[in-house]
Design a protein around this motif. Structure first.
Motif, PDB file in Angstrom:
ATOM      1  N   UNK A   9      34.559  39.070  37.916  1.00 54.06           N
ATOM      2  CA  UNK A   9      35.121  40.522  37.545  1.00 54.06           C
ATOM      3  C   UNK A   9      34.906  40.686  36.113  1.00 54.06           C
ATOM      4  N   UNK A  10      34.420  41.764  35.844  1.00 58.53           N
ATOM      5  CA  UNK A  10      34.505  42.099  34.353  1.00 58.53           C
ATOM      6  C   UNK A  10      35.698  42.346  33.556  1.00 58.53           C
ATOM      7  N   UNK A  11      36.111  42.056  32.379  1.00 63.66           N
ATOM      8  CA  UNK A  11      37.411  42.605  32.063  1.00 63.66           C
ATOM      9  C   UNK A  11      37.172  43.681  30.883  1.00 63.66           C
ATOM     10  N   UNK A  12      37.836  44.849  31.001  1.00 66.32           N
ATOM     11  CA  UNK A  12      38.074  45.647  29.844  1.00 66.32           C
ATOM     12  C   UNK A  12      39.444  46.196  30.056  1.00 66.32           C
ATOM     13  N   UNK A  13      39.935  46.909  29.027  1.00 66.38           N
ATOM     14  CA  UNK A  13      41.188  47.405  28.672  1.00 66.38           C
ATOM     15  C   UNK A  13      41.848  48.332  29.655  1.00 66.38           C
TER      16      UNK A  13
END
Length: 457
Positions: free
Chosen positions: A321-325
């Motif tokens: 799963x990609x991580x973004x704010x």
């Protein structure tokens, strides 16, 4: 019938040389020309009691030698032939309950997966007697911790009209039969038992806050229910929940309480269940005892959510799963932070408000809330914690933004009208805690009869 616990026979040296009566279930049987040996368990101790049968003095009923049979044994307590324990020289063995050959607890097929299919019998294995003794000790330690710190134990409703999390994942409570008809939802519930929509509680927090505004420090310890379609090794539809609420406490205060409580209970388990912990360390999770010692003796880490996201984005790791704010951290992210970076439990604080519940205190930046998740190696999130929003206007705004029914929360809102105070609390999923201290990998293996999607055995 009058008898002694096997735990006492094994541990009370004053019983050596005395005649006693014990009861239990046969776990193993060994035979020779002159002597036969039964291993007996009654659930009171991890160790089993060896029963020595002198065949020249006592004829053993073959039914008493079968795995799973229940027996009553009278005899003399003597020092064990090997080790420091005790064993029993049998003088009389009485069969209490036969056990046929199809008894399913057999070494050749007692995998955890197989045992999940026979939850009514799996407790008779070493693994599950150990798990549930630890669970019992941990529960007692939790009550003891709060009692020693002058918290009051309250019992919040199981049937409720409000969804604490505001997510709608509630089991409905109704007396209507399958063919009940109504022209509208309002009419349907108007004619129901409570005259309105009701469900099983997902948390005792909202009612707990009510009690905290009278007693300052309270806790609940009871069942919660979530109709969440998550068929994972960490989720149950019915689980037990520890939820303290503390008036005049801000986020750093409740974090300190959560850390102190967790260490207290872990230490209690290690002190009171040494045999069980040795077993788990050997067969479930190598290094478990060292890990728990480190938890008890180290200061938990703290990192801001924003910093955690940046750390994960720069990590030399491949995440599914990609991580973004603004995203909710996944288990793989939580494990990376606790197992690779910090190597100890970690508080992640100040989450984006859009991914957290309506009741959490809004920070001055307008984007985040005073909330934290406590992450632990091997499990991920184990405690959800926050300062509660004490400002009526901000709370109402958050609820309206989520389209919540304000009337259902009138009593909760009143707390912000009549003498509102800063207050905080957390929720600890008891089954996840038991998983953590035993090294068990599936939450279904730390609860008596697991309730999950498509499973109500």
């Amino acid at each position: 019938m009058k008898h002694l616990d096997i735990y006492d026979v094994l541990n009370d040296k004053s019983l050596l040389g005395k005649k006693v009566t014990v009861c239990g279930w046969v776990r193993t049987f060994r035979d020779s020309a002159q002597v036969a040996f039964l291993e007996l368990a009654d659930g009171t101790s991890f160790a089993r009691l060896q029963i020595v049968v002198d065949k020249s003095k006592l004829t053993l009923d073959p039914e008493c030698a079968k795995n799973g049979a229940s027996v009553c044994v009278k005899g003399e307590v003597v020092k064990a032939f090997k080790g420091e324990g005790a064993e029993l020289n049998a003088e009389e063995i009485t069969l209490l309950g036969k056990c046929p050959p199809e008894y399913p607890i057999q070494k050749k097929r007692t995998t955890l997966e197989f045992l999940r299919g026979i939850p009514h019998l799996r407790l008779r294995t070493n693994t599950f007697t150990a798990v549930f003794r630890v669970r019992s000790v941990a529960a007692q330690a939790i009550h003891r911790y709060f009692h020693e710190h002058r918290y009051y134990y309250v019992n919040t409703p199981i049937i409720t009209a409000s969804d604490c999390e505001g997510a709608g994942e509630m089991f409905r409570v109704t007396t209507h039969g399958y063919q009940a008809k109504a022209s509208s939802e309002a009419e349907y519930y108007k004619n129901d038992f409570f005259g309105q929509k009701a469900g099983l509680s997902v948390s005792g927090q909202l009612e707990g806050e009510v009690a905290a505004t009278a007693f300052s420090k309270i806790y609940t310890f009871g069942p919660s229910f979530r109709a969440e379609n998550s068929n994972t090794t960490r989720h149950l539809a019915e689980f037990w929940h520890i939820e303290p609420e503390v008036a005049f406490a801000e986020l750093p205060d409740i974090m300190e309480i959560a850390e102190d409580m967790l260490k207290y209970v872990i230490k209690a388990v290690m002190d009171e269940c040494p045999d069980e912990m040795n077993f788990f360390d050997s067969f479930m999770e190598k290094g478990l005892k060292e890990k728990l010692h480190n938890v008890v003796n180290s200061k938990f880490g703290v990192i801001d959510y924003t910093d955690a996201v940046e750390m994960l984005k720069k990590a030399n790791a491949q995440f599914v799963y990609p991580v973004e704010w603004g995203c909710d951290l996944q288990t793989e992210h939580e494990k990376y932070l606790t197992e690779v970076v910090f190597k100890k439990p970690l508080f992640v604080i100040n989450y984006p408000k859009q991914i957290k519940s309506f009741y959490m205190k809004q920070n001055a930046d307008g984007k985040t809330v005073a909330a934290t998740d406590l992450l632990v190696p091997g499990i991920g999130e184990i405690i959800g914690c926050s300062e509660r929003e004490a400002d009526l206007e901000k709370l109402v705004s958050a609820m309206k933004a989520r389209g919540m029914d304000m009337q259902s929360y009138k009593q909760y809102l009143d707390l912000r009208v009549f003498g509102s105070v800063p207050h905080s609390g957390f929720g600890l999923g008891f089954e996840r805690f038991v998983m953590y201290v035993t090294g068990m990998e599936n939450i279904r293996d730390v609860t008596l009869f697991p309730r999950s999607v498509n499973n109500i055995m």
